[in-house]
Motif scaffolding. Sequence first.
Motif, short mmCIF file in Angstrom:
data_model
loop_
_atom_site.label_atom_id
_atom_site.label_comp_id
_atom_site.label_asym_id
_atom_site.label_seq_id
_atom_site.Cartn_x
_atom_site.Cartn_y
_atom_site.Cartn_z
N ILE A 165 -1.36 5.61 -11.64
CA ILE A 165 -0.12 5.97 -10.83
C ILE A 165 -0.69 7.11 -10.09
N MET A 166 -0.29 7.05 -8.85
CA MET A 166 -0.56 8.05 -7.84
C MET A 166 0.44 8.93 -7.30
N ALA A 167 0.45 10.12 -6.52
CA ALA A 167 1.61 10.63 -5.96
C ALA A 167 1.23 10.56 -4.46
N THR A 168 2.00 10.34 -3.74
CA THR A 168 1.83 10.29 -2.18
C THR A 168 3.30 10.34 -1.46
N THR A 169 2.97 10.39 -0.22
CA THR A 169 3.97 10.71 0.66
C THR A 169 4.35 9.19 1.17
N LEU A 170 5.67 8.88 1.34
CA LEU A 170 6.14 7.52 1.82
C LEU A 170 5.72 6.83 3.06
N SER A 171 5.28 7.68 3.94
CA SER A 171 4.79 7.34 5.19
C SER A 171 3.27 6.72 5.10
N SER A 172 2.64 7.17 3.99
CA SER A 172 1.35 6.83 3.78
C SER A 172 1.38 5.30 3.01
N ILE A 173 2.41 4.76 2.83
CA ILE A 173 2.58 3.65 1.96
C ILE A 173 3.49 2.59 2.35
N THR A 174 3.87 2.88 3.81
CA THR A 174 5.10 1.99 4.45
C THR A 174 4.90 0.63 4.14
N ALA A 175 3.71 0.01 4.55
CA ALA A 175 3.59 -1.38 4.58
C ALA A 175 3.59 -1.93 3.20
N GLU A 176 2.97 -1.20 2.15
CA GLU A 176 2.88 -1.53 0.56
C GLU A 176 4.16 -1.43 -0.04
N LEU A 177 5.20 -0.50 0.55
CA LEU A 177 6.66 -0.54 -0.15
C LEU A 177 7.33 -1.65 0.46
N GLU A 178 7.19 -1.82 1.87
CA GLU A 178 8.07 -2.93 2.14
C GLU A 178 7.61 -4.39 1.94
N SER A 179 6.40 -4.50 1.67
CA SER A 179 5.78 -5.71 1.19
C SER A 179 6.23 -6.19 -0.55
N GLY A 180 6.54 -4.90 -1.12
CA GLY A 180 6.99 -4.96 -2.42
C GLY A 180 5.62 -4.83 -3.43
N GLN A 181 4.26 -4.64 -2.66
CA GLN A 181 3.24 -4.65 -3.54
C GLN A 181 3.22 -2.97 -4.40
N LEU A 182 4.00 -1.94 -3.97
CA LEU A 182 4.19 -0.82 -4.66
C LEU A 182 5.44 -0.68 -4.55
N THR A 183 5.67 0.19 -5.85
CA THR A 183 7.15 0.87 -5.98
C THR A 183 7.22 2.32 -6.20
N LEU A 184 8.25 2.85 -6.17
CA LEU A 184 8.48 4.17 -6.27
C LEU A 184 8.99 4.44 -7.71
#
Length: 238
Positions: free
Chosen positions: A149-168
């Motif tokens: 698990i990592m802690a990061t800003t949402l803007s640094s994982i925009t593509a991964e969130l929108e593709s569903g690869q990563l989740t909050l």
Amino acid sequence: GGPYPVESTLSTALARFISEHPRINVRLQVRDWDELLHRLRARELDFFVAEISTMLHEHDLDIEPMSAHPLYFIARKGHPLAGRANVTTTDIFAFPSVAPTRIPPRLLAPLLAAQRKSPDPVAAQRAFPSLACNAMAAIKRIVAGSDAIMATTLSSITAELESGQLTLLRGEPWLSVHYSLVKLKGHPLSYASEAFREFVIEAERETVLEEQRLLAHWMTGRARRTARHAAGQARRKK
């Protein structure tokens, strides 16, 4: 810049800057804030953008505040904690963690306090972070391919969130990074550096809006998932 602003604000600014100023050479360095400060004082940098909570009492710096950026705990799709309601920060520490090599003391203290509350003695004593790395691309691949698990800003994982690869998984009110644009007092920026600074300020405004959009989308999606989970539980009870 630090790892987080390089991944979002500075990359966006540079893409536009080199398009409009193709004759200007730029050197971008990704470093921890203490090393950036050392290089600035050695006149190796014109300015940097990074977390500044440890620099507020440095009298030779001209610190231009930017936005505070919330951090969120992030995991891969299908992670054991993904989709669970009421995940706690202590739950997070049941799994390995990946983080930049330098964590501000104001964040490190509450993170370690949450870790020590783990009922699992192995997790409570595990080194934090389990893996330290300043390359965000590598961190994202590690998290996407494991239970780390990592802690990061949402803007640094925009593509991964929108593709569903990563989740909050969750955030915390105290979990954020405070960027500033830092230069030396009494050392005016060159024309080129001042021009780039304007691109950085504009990109920062857009980054904040993008993070707000992503959070609103995630909150809506999480509410839907929670409702589906509750409905499924109710059906099973019948």
